[in-house]
Motif scaffolding. Structure first.
Motif, PDB file in Angstrom:
ATOM      1  N   GLN A  35       0.807  -1.222   0.000  1.00 22.25           N
ATOM      2  CA  GLN A  35       0.000   0.000   0.000  1.00 22.25           C
ATOM      3  C   GLN A  35       0.845   1.279   0.000  1.00 22.25           C
ATOM      4  N   HIS A 103      -7.373   4.691   4.602  1.00 23.53           N
ATOM      5  CA  HIS A 103      -8.793   4.378   4.481  1.00 23.53           C
ATOM      6  C   HIS A 103      -9.043   2.884   4.660  1.00 23.53           C
ATOM      7  N   TYR A 104     -10.326   2.559   4.754  1.00 18.68           N
ATOM      8  CA  TYR A 104     -10.823   1.186   4.942  1.00 18.68           C
ATOM      9  C   TYR A 104     -10.120   0.179   4.032  1.00 18.68           C
ATOM     10  N   GLN A 105     -10.097   0.466   2.719  1.00 19.59           N
ATOM     11  CA  GLN A 105      -9.530  -0.501   1.767  1.00 19.59           C
ATOM     12  C   GLN A 105      -8.027  -0.681   1.974  1.00 19.59           C
ATOM     13  N   VAL A 106      -7.348   0.409   2.316  1.00 17.74           N
ATOM     14  CA  VAL A 106      -5.890   0.342   2.534  1.00 17.74           C
ATOM     15  C   VAL A 106      -5.602  -0.418   3.830  1.00 17.74           C
ATOM     16  N   ARG A 107      -6.442  -0.220   4.839  1.00 18.84           N
ATOM     17  CA  ARG A 107      -6.243  -0.938   6.114  1.00 18.84           C
ATOM     18  C   ARG A 107      -6.476  -2.445   5.946  1.00 18.84           C
ATOM     19  N   ASN A 108      -7.178  -2.830   4.882  1.00 20.92           N
ATOM     20  CA  ASN A 108      -7.380  -4.260   4.610  1.00 20.92           C
ATOM     21  C   ASN A 108      -6.149  -4.924   4.000  1.00 20.92           C
ATOM     22  N   ARG A 109      -5.168  -4.146   3.540  1.00 19.73           N
ATOM     23  CA  ARG A 109      -3.979  -4.735   2.909  1.00 19.73           C
ATOM     24  C   ARG A 109      -2.682  -4.285   3.582  1.00 19.73           C
TER      25      ARG A 109
ATOM     26  N   GLY B  45     -10.456   5.214  -4.959  1.00 22.44           N
ATOM     27  CA  GLY B  45     -11.363   4.135  -4.554  1.00 22.44           C
ATOM     28  C   GLY B  45     -12.230   3.569  -5.661  1.00 22.44           C
ATOM     29  N   THR B  48     -12.056  -0.308  -6.366  1.00 24.54           N
ATOM     30  CA  THR B  48     -12.244  -1.245  -5.263  1.00 24.54           C
ATOM     31  C   THR B  48     -12.902  -2.543  -5.711  1.00 24.54           C
ATOM     32  N   ALA B  55     -12.636  -5.579   1.102  1.00 23.13           N
ATOM     33  CA  ALA B  55     -12.577  -4.550   0.059  1.00 23.13           C
ATOM     34  C   ALA B  55     -11.140  -4.060  -0.059  1.00 23.13           C
ATOM     35  N   VAL B  56     -10.580  -4.091  -1.255  1.00 29.05           N
ATOM     36  CA  VAL B  56      -9.200  -3.614  -1.459  1.00 29.05           C
ATOM     37  C   VAL B  56      -9.137  -2.794  -2.740  1.00 29.05           C
ATOM     38  N   THR B 108     -17.372  -1.520  -2.005  1.00 33.46           N
ATOM     39  CA  THR B 108     -16.957  -1.135  -0.650  1.00 33.46           C
ATOM     40  C   THR B 108     -18.114  -1.321   0.333  1.00 33.46           C
ATOM     41  N   ALA B 111     -18.991  -5.024   0.876  1.00 35.60           N
ATOM     42  CA  ALA B 111     -18.057  -5.694   1.794  1.00 35.60           C
ATOM     43  C   ALA B 111     -18.331  -5.275   3.230  1.00 35.60           C
ATOM     44  N   LEU B 112     -18.558  -3.978   3.428  1.00 33.52           N
ATOM     45  CA  LEU B 112     -18.829  -3.473   4.779  1.00 33.52           C
ATOM     46  C   LEU B 112     -20.090  -4.097   5.366  1.00 33.52           C
ATOM     47  N   VAL B 127     -16.125   4.711   6.281  1.00 33.36           N
ATOM     48  CA  VAL B 127     -15.642   3.704   5.331  1.00 33.36           C
ATOM     49  C   VAL B 127     -15.600   4.250   3.907  1.00 33.36           C
ATOM     50  N   ASN B 131     -13.515   6.622  -0.888  1.00 34.11           N
ATOM     51  CA  ASN B 131     -14.064   6.597  -2.248  1.00 34.11           C
ATOM     52  C   ASN B 131     -14.488   8.006  -2.642  1.00 34.11           C
TER      53      ASN B 131
END
Lengths: 289, 160
Positions: A35, A103-109, B45, B48, B55-56, B108, B111-112, B127, B131
């Motif tokens: 990331q 952010h959420y998506q970055v914290r997932n990786r 975002g 995603t 969610a990545v 996103t 997934a949430l 969250v 985005n």
């Protein structure tokens, strides 16, 4: 921008990964969550010839909690830290700070080891590692060694890691029962790089005085820094409104931040004091409970 | 390099260079153009997707890193016919204007809510702060997400 060309390997053991980095002679980089390194490659701030993906290497992912403290594997992701209910009790400053990571998506990786190796002066983890006297376990061609957090960061995106060394885990000393703490940062939008941030903790003695004070700041210098004048202003004092004011003033006075497009030097100096004031007010309220 | 993974329930095998992001692999190799590519450095975002339930950002993940993973794109959210409850809520609340951010918003929020079907408005806003909607239609997007929660609470209830 599209990523530059590079080769990719995903070895199954640490020793193979170290050998690949060694052969790369400084041109190869480990890949954890990607990331940070993938965006800086997109910007051509880094153009490694080889990425050594650590995803297939076992033993880099666990969170171990014992009487001696907490040991977190380098590939543990931010969301694993936030999902771990025990860490909120045994190392509460860490999850509080990690909530601010991107952010959420970055914290997932994104991973704890990757962030420390990347050593962005605006990121949360290096400042937290410094405040908590964390020890970074690394392995390289010459074997294993431990690096104190204070010795890891040498400049912006620079560390004392040798090109063949990989972060394996981060150890945090045990958290005393009577410890006050708080993390504060300010960014214009949620998840943006912080304009400044502070991590603070101290133990409270029987007379209610602050002992073993640790205050660190991010986004204020090329590396995370300890705010020693603020620490000295707090050490041995009961953290009432006057003591918080004194610490906050000391923090603003001791830092010498650079100004940039996002915030002037004067603004950042003031901001550090304000954030420390907020952090210490919350920390004191926590011990009062 | 040869990479094998699952996309929307189907096993796929592609031959890509290491520099190929998962986003470009999905779009160019697998022709799943529902995944949009905006900034290509992990800020907007739009790209995603859901990898093994999380969610990545598919622009910050190499296709080779997806080897063995289960990937869900926006195409995989819809049933055979019609729209998913979340997509229906987007339509009802006019939660899209130009549509560029929409696939990232849908994946996103899906997934949430799959994990946290009781997420409150603050959590949803936090969250989707990752985005960007350049039409700035955030209020209707949050309303759609709030409205869609019932279907996720229901399906969670069915499983239990």
């Amino acid at each position: 921008m599209k990523l530059p060309q590079f080769d990719y390997q995903a070895p199954a053991s640490l020793s193979e990964a170290v050998a690949l980095l060694m052969a790369g002679n400084g041109d190869a980089r480990p890949l954890s969550g990607g990331q940070s390194i993938l965006p800086i490659m997109a910007f051509r701030l880094a153009e490694p010839s080889l990425l050594v993906d650590l995803r297939n290497i076992p033993d880099l992912r666990g969170i171990e909690i014992s009487a001696a403290g907490v040991r977190i594997g380098a590939m543990v992701r931010w969301r694993d830290i936030l999902d771990n209910a025990q860490l909120k009790v045994v190392l509460p400053l860490l999850p509080e700070a990690i909530e601010h990571v991107a952010h959420y998506q970055v914290r997932n990786r994104g991973t704890i080891g990757g962030s420390l190796a990347h050593a962005d002066p605006a990121s949360e983890m290096p400042a937290v590692a410094l405040a908590l006297d964390a020890v970074i376990e690394v392995v390289g061609a010459k074997g294993k060694r431990d690096i104190a957090a204070g010795d890891l960061f040498t400049g912006s995106l620079s560390t004392s890691l040798s090109h063949d060394e990989i972060i394996v885990a981060v150890r945090f000393p045990a958290w005393p029962a009577a410890r006050a703490y708080a993390f504060e940062e300010f960014a214009r939008r949620r998840g943006d790089f912080a304009l400044a941030g502070v991590a603070a903790c101290y133990d409270v003695d029987a007379q209610g005085r602050a002992k073993n004070v640790r205050v660190s700041a991010l986004s204020i210098a090329d590396t995370p820094i300890r705010l020693k004048a603020a620490e000295a202003a707090m050490e041995g004092r009961v953290m009432d409104a006057d003591a918080i004011k004194a610490a906050s003033a000391a923090a603003s006075a001791e830092v010498d931040p650079a100004g940039d497009i996002h915030a002037s030097a004067r603004y950042r100096k003031a901001l550090v004091g304000t954030l420390l004031g907020r952090a210490l007010t919350r920390a004191a309220a926590r011990t009062a409970r | 390099m040869s990479v094998r993974f699952e996309v929307n329930g189907k096993s796929v095998s592609v031959d890509v260079s290491p520099r190929t992001t998962l986003a470009d692999c999905l779009r160019h190799e697998l022709h799943l153009t529902g995944t949009h590519v905006g900034c290509e450095h992990g800020v907007c975002g739009a790209c995603t997707v859901i990898v093994n339930g999380d969610a990545v950002r598919s622009c910050l993940m190499l296709a080779v890193q997806a080897n063995g993973a289960k990937v869900t794109t926006v195409e995989g959210l819809s049933p055979e016919e019609g729209l998913s409850p979340l997509q229906t809520a987007f339509k009802t609340h006019h939660a899209l204007q130009c549509g560029f951010c929409t696939p990232g918003m849908l994946t996103t929020i899906h997934a949430l809510l799959s994990e946290e079907p009781n997420a409150d408005e603050d959590r949803i806003r936090d969250v989707i702060s990752g985005n960007l909607c350049r039409c700035t239609g955030y209020i209707t997007i949050v309303e759609a997400a709030m409205d869609a929660r019932a279907s996720y609470q229901q399906s969670r209830g069915d499983k239990e």
